[in-house]
Design a protein around this motif. Sequence first.
Motif, PDB file in Angstrom:
ATOM      1  N   VAL A 288      18.738 -14.613 -28.335  1.00 27.82           N
ATOM      2  CA  VAL A 288      18.105 -14.450 -27.023  1.00 27.82           C
ATOM      3  C   VAL A 288      18.448 -15.648 -26.146  1.00 27.82           C
ATOM      4  O   VAL A 288      18.329 -16.798 -26.589  1.00 27.82           O
ATOM      5  CB  VAL A 288      16.568 -14.309 -27.169  1.00 27.82           C
ATOM      6  N   TYR A 289      18.882 -15.377 -24.898  1.00 30.26           N
ATOM      7  CA  TYR A 289      19.262 -16.444 -23.973  1.00 30.26           C
ATOM      8  C   TYR A 289      18.102 -16.930 -23.103  1.00 30.26           C
ATOM      9  O   TYR A 289      18.165 -18.029 -22.534  1.00 30.26           O
ATOM     10  CB  TYR A 289      20.352 -15.962 -23.015  1.00 30.26           C
ATOM     11  N   VAL A 290      17.047 -16.105 -22.945  1.00 27.62           N
ATOM     12  CA  VAL A 290      15.991 -16.402 -21.966  1.00 27.62           C
ATOM     13  C   VAL A 290      14.687 -16.779 -22.665  1.00 27.62           C
ATOM     14  O   VAL A 290      14.549 -16.615 -23.884  1.00 27.62           O
ATOM     15  CB  VAL A 290      15.762 -15.176 -21.047  1.00 27.62           C
ATOM     16  N   ASN A 291      13.756 -17.255 -21.855  1.00 30.04           N
ATOM     17  CA  ASN A 291      12.430 -17.639 -22.367  1.00 30.04           C
ATOM     18  C   ASN A 291      11.351 -16.890 -21.593  1.00 30.04           C
ATOM     19  O   ASN A 291      11.581 -16.407 -20.468  1.00 30.04           O
ATOM     20  CB  ASN A 291      12.208 -19.144 -22.219  1.00 30.04           C
ATOM     21  N   SER A 298      19.636  -9.038 -11.683  1.00 29.10           N
ATOM     22  CA  SER A 298      20.278  -7.812 -12.149  1.00 29.10           C
ATOM     23  C   SER A 298      21.602  -8.150 -12.834  1.00 29.10           C
ATOM     24  O   SER A 298      22.380  -8.974 -12.341  1.00 29.10           O
ATOM     25  CB  SER A 298      20.526  -6.873 -10.960  1.00 29.10           C
ATOM     26  N   LYS A 299      21.860  -7.550 -13.980  1.00 24.32           N
ATOM     27  CA  LYS A 299      23.069  -7.722 -14.800  1.00 24.32           C
ATOM     28  C   LYS A 299      23.173  -9.104 -15.449  1.00 24.32           C
ATOM     29  O   LYS A 299      24.219  -9.460 -15.980  1.00 24.32           O
ATOM     30  CB  LYS A 299      24.339  -7.437 -13.982  1.00 24.32           C
ATOM     31  N   GLN A 300      22.089  -9.879 -15.404  1.00 25.54           N
ATOM     32  CA  GLN A 300      22.128 -11.189 -16.057  1.00 25.54           C
ATOM     33  C   GLN A 300      22.027 -11.011 -17.576  1.00 25.54           C
ATOM     34  O   GLN A 300      21.118 -10.347 -18.067  1.00 25.54           O
ATOM     35  CB  GLN A 300      20.966 -12.054 -15.574  1.00 25.54           C
ATOM     36  N   PRO A 301      22.964 -11.609 -18.355  1.00 24.20           N
ATOM     37  CA  PRO A 301      22.882 -11.516 -19.819  1.00 24.20           C
ATOM     38  C   PRO A 301      21.592 -12.160 -20.330  1.00 24.20           C
ATOM     39  O   PRO A 301      21.207 -13.248 -19.883  1.00 24.20           O
ATOM     40  CB  PRO A 301      24.115 -12.290 -20.300  1.00 24.20           C
ATOM     41  N   ILE A 302      20.920 -11.473 -21.260  1.00 23.02           N
ATOM     42  CA  ILE A 302      19.661 -11.999 -21.796  1.00 23.02           C
ATOM     43  C   ILE A 302      19.745 -12.226 -23.311  1.00 23.02           C
ATOM     44  O   ILE A 302      18.828 -12.776 -23.907  1.00 23.02           O
ATOM     45  CB  ILE A 302      18.492 -11.057 -21.472  1.00 23.02           C
ATOM     46  N   GLY A 303      20.842 -11.781 -23.941  1.00 27.99           N
ATOM     47  CA  GLY A 303      20.982 -11.985 -25.386  1.00 27.99           C
ATOM     48  C   GLY A 303      22.159 -11.204 -25.945  1.00 27.99           C
ATOM     49  O   GLY A 303      22.851 -10.483 -25.223  1.00 27.99           O
TER      50      GLY A 303
END
Length: 337
Positions: A288-291, A298-303
């Motif tokens: 996972v890239y986010v917290n 929109s379209k941001q990678p999250i994992g």
Amino acid sequence: MDRQDALIRLTNTQINNLTQDININLRNIEKLRTELEELKADYAEMIVASRKNQSTQNKLMFILSSRNFWQAYKRISYMKQYASYRKKQGTQIKEKTITLQQYNAELLKKRKEKEQLIITNRMAQQELDTIKIEQNKLVDELKRKEKSYSLQIIKKQKQSDAIDKEINRIIREAIAASNKKAGKNSLNFVLTPEAKALAASFSSNRGKLPWPVEKGVVSQRFGTQRHPVVRTTTIKSNGVSISVPPGSEARSIFKGKVLNIVQFKGSNPIVLIQHGNYITSYKNLSRVYVNKGDNVNSKQPIGIVFTNNENNKTVLQFSLFQNTTPQNPANWLYQMK
């Protein structure tokens, strides 16, 4: 197997057509042979008669014995016509002989074609029989293991239902928190003006939202359906499963805020993103890239989507909720239908 059946039907049709052509050729050959024999017989009689009267003296005496000039002229014309007829008979015999030879050659060619088609048909039939045997073995094997597979599917369905129940609980807690903050009591999110605008923007993009992966194929659709392998077992999905290449990234389908990142027993990390009163869920991540609390675009990678090493499958499970009500992603994502 359908292709093999089609090939066999096609070759059978071609064999039948060739058989008809061969029969027509046989009738034509028989007819030509009869005509040729008749022509040869007539020609032989003509040759015998001609030899009896072939001397120049006989021909001259035949003309000179005429009673008058007109009779002599008719006899000369007859002799010319007779000679022409002999030549024509010879030409007809030659032509019919050539035609007969052509029919024989064509007949031989069609017989070879038929033999080749029969061989092709026999091979296709053998291959089809082999496929049917293997298919029957597979069906028998599936029937023997169907109970075991059904139990495994039911077990996975219970796990999935438990995870969906926990997600529903998390969303309800978020709704309760928004209600408490606004001093209201509702089963749905109480939205700030900014959150209302976000939800309205999200809703206006219905059917145009990007997929949660860059490339993928839907392997399981929304709702209640028969299992693709064990057809006697029914499964239910609150979202869609998307098969992707190993190493693929999951991405947010719209701007929003990370509501929570959760991981339950027997599952991989799940990211929940809030878009006003809409929630999107991204299950089966390996990284996972986010917290929690992060704003995403929109379209941001999250994992990264998890790859199962046992079957080498990489599948993202994506769900969409309006408040706590599951929505069919196919109605929201671009050209998923």
